[in-house]
Design an enzyme around this catalytic site. Structure first.
Site, PDB file in Angstrom:
ATOM      1  N   ASN A 117       8.168  -5.728   9.951  1.00 17.01           N
ATOM      2  CA  ASN A 117       9.138  -6.349   9.694  1.00 17.01           C
ATOM      3  C   ASN A 117      10.400  -6.739  11.012  1.00 17.01           C
ATOM      4  OD1 ASN A 117       8.809  -3.014  10.068  1.00 17.01           O
ATOM      5  ND2 ASN A 117      10.646  -2.604   8.683  1.00 17.01           N
ATOM      6  N   HIS A 167       5.534   1.368  13.762  1.00 13.44           N
ATOM      7  CA  HIS A 167       6.580   0.364  14.171  1.00 13.44           C
ATOM      8  C   HIS A 167       6.544   0.483  15.335  1.00 13.44           C
ATOM      9  CE1 HIS A 167       7.687   0.007   9.460  1.00 13.44           C
ATOM     10  NE2 HIS A 167       8.109   1.121   9.980  1.00 13.44           N
ATOM     11  N   ASP A 207       4.325   5.971  10.335  1.00 14.07           N
ATOM     12  CA  ASP A 207       5.503   5.664  10.382  1.00 14.07           C
ATOM     13  C   ASP A 207       6.594   5.941  11.449  1.00 14.07           C
ATOM     14  OD1 ASP A 207       6.638   3.675   8.594  1.00 14.07           O
ATOM     15  OD2 ASP A 207       8.063   6.009   7.306  1.00 14.07           O
ATOM     16  N   HIS A 216      -0.130   3.264  10.174  1.00  9.56           N
ATOM     17  CA  HIS A 216       0.854   2.695   9.970  1.00  9.56           C
ATOM     18  C   HIS A 216       2.111   2.862  11.465  1.00  9.56           C
ATOM     19  CE1 HIS A 216       3.954   2.030   6.524  1.00  9.56           C
ATOM     20  NE2 HIS A 216       5.498   2.181   7.245  1.00  9.56           N
ATOM     21  N   HIS A 261       5.078  -0.542   0.558  1.00  8.61           N
ATOM     22  CA  HIS A 261       5.925   0.646   0.751  1.00  8.61           C
ATOM     23  C   HIS A 261       6.652   0.754  -1.498  1.00  8.61           C
ATOM     24  CE1 HIS A 261       9.533   2.113   1.863  1.00  8.61           C
ATOM     25  NE2 HIS A 261      10.207   1.933   0.908  1.00  8.61           N
ATOM     26  N   HIS A 301       2.722   6.110   3.155  1.00  5.57           N
ATOM     27  CA  HIS A 301       3.532   6.748   3.183  1.00  5.57           C
ATOM     28  C   HIS A 301       4.122   7.006   1.878  1.00  5.57           C
ATOM     29  CE1 HIS A 301       6.339   3.794   2.710  1.00  5.57           C
ATOM     30  NE2 HIS A 301       6.278   3.498   3.770  1.00  5.57           N
ATOM     31  N   ALA A 331      17.504   3.608   8.491  1.00  8.32           N
ATOM     32  CA  ALA A 331      16.470   4.283   7.164  1.00  8.32           C
ATOM     33  C   ALA A 331      15.190   4.786   8.284  1.00  8.32           C
ATOM     34  CB  ALA A 331      15.617   4.484   6.595  1.00  8.32           C
ATOM     35  N   LYS A 372       1.707  -6.564   3.857  1.00 11.70           N
ATOM     36  CA  LYS A 372       2.102  -5.813   3.728  1.00 11.70           C
ATOM     37  C   LYS A 372       3.562  -6.486   2.600  1.00 11.70           C
ATOM     38  CE  LYS A 372       4.795  -1.397   3.724  1.00 11.70           C
ATOM     39  NZ  LYS A 372       5.449  -0.793   5.220  1.00 11.70           N
TER      40      LYS A 372
END
Ligand code: DOR
Ligand code: ZN
Length: 344
Positions: free
Chosen positions: A36, A10, A242, A8, A131, A169, A258, A94
């Protein structure tokens, strides 16, 4: 240890991608890259183009395999999931509840709306990555994961009994219980920050925007439950950092974003967590085996060497025209990567 994978991650795009990718590629052989972006990766075509940009951004000579994901919306057609599956490069879809987190505005407003897509995914063997937080503003922010299990995830997993699901997560004892006692085909990723910190870290010595992520850090009882679950070696639990970089000014703001950036120590922080639980011998399976097994991919054959030697994390890293504040900025981490020559 066997070379790990990050299930996971980004990576962002453009200059930000170039800034953060080398950290992950130095540690992990593969990563499940989250969709995202702005705009979100809602088509296979967009996911594959992003994959090419990631590969082009790799430092020369560095091997790293980005595994792609598709961003589900209320209107994702089943045919798009079929295209994703046929591409061979998109390994999951996702589910962001609309508005649950960063760049989740285009997410799913009600999972019932995508039941047909989920049925097709189950038939194809495509993994759903979730999520898991409700978005109802009336629900306490620290209860949103537990609420999501009862209101959304448990019924969804029952409606689609063949669907393979990764609860991303996880942060609570309720999530640990749900995953470990659930039907087969359910697994979860766990971040290092949720193993190492509880919610006191959000307020330690003042408000700490760089400790803010979603789902947020939870009370100690939950951190302890997560740590003891991963230390127990259950194959349903695997590593997902994450790591979610944001420019410093976007974090240190009245409405700070966040996301915690942890890729600079993406495996080292887990070594600390497992060591604290007296379970270092369980780190390798968690980081390098359970995820590959769940996704039906071969385990990596290369290795990586960690050395117990503390190092001081820089206060900032460059982040395109901005800068990035990493987890533990200005503090120490107990483990470091062996120099590349020793790691070969
Ligand atoms: O803290 C988070 N940051 N949680 C997420 O779910 C998204 C992520 C991001 O993209 O910044
Ligand atoms: Zn994420």
């Amino acid at each position: 240890m066997r070379r790990p994978d990050d299930w996971h991650l980004h990576l962002r795009d453009g200059a930000a991608l170039h800034a953060v990718l080398p950290f992950s590629a130095a540690r992990f052989a593969r990563a499940m890259v989250m969709p995202n972006l702005t705009p979100p990766l809602t088509t296979t075509e967009a996911a594959l183009a992003y994959r090419r940009r990631i590969l082009a951004a790799l430092p020369s000579g560095v091997k790293f395999e980005p595994l792609m994901t598709l961003y589900l919306t209320d209107t994702t057609p089943a045919a798009e999931v079929e295209r994703a599956q046929a591409s061979g490069c998109v390994l999951g879809c996702k589910l962001y509840p609309a508005g649950a987190t960063t760049h989740a505005d285009a997410g799913v407003s009600d999972v019932r709306r995508i039941d047909a897509v989920l049925s097709r995914m189950a038939e194809l063997g495509m993994v759903l990555q979730v999520h898991g937080e409700v978005t109802d503003p009336a629900v306490d922010v620290f209860d949103r994961e537990a609420s999501f299990i009862d209101a959304v995830l448990a019924p969804l997993a029952e409606r689609h009994r063949q669907l393979r699901i990764v609860f991303e997560h996880i942060t609570t004892r309720a999530a640990v219980d749900f995953v470990l006692s659930g039907r087969s085909g359910i697994a979860a990723t766990v971040t290092a920050q949720h193993l190492l910190m509880n919610r006191n870290a959000l307020f330690a010595g003042g408000l700490r925007p760089h400790h803010y992520c979603l789902p947020p850090l939870k009370a100690e009882v939950h951190r302890a439950a997560l740590l003891s679950a991963v230390a127990g070696g259950n194959p349903r639990l695997f590593l997902g950092t994450d790591s979610a970089p944001h420019a410093r000014h976007a974090k240190e703001a009245p409405r700070g974003c966040a996301g915690i950036f942890s890729a600079h120590a993406g495996i080292e922080l887990y070594a600390e967590a497992f060591e604290s639980a007296g379970a270092l011998e369980r780190l390798e399976a968690f980081a390098s085996c359970h995820g590959a097994d769940f996704y039906g991919l071969p385990r990596n054959s290369a290795t990586l060497t960690l050395v117990k030697e503390p190092w001081e994390v820089p206060e900032r890293y460059p982040f395109g025209a901005d800068e990035l504040v990493p987890l533990r900025a200005g503090e120490r981490i107990a483990w470091r990567l062996a120099r590349p020559s020793a790691a070969q």
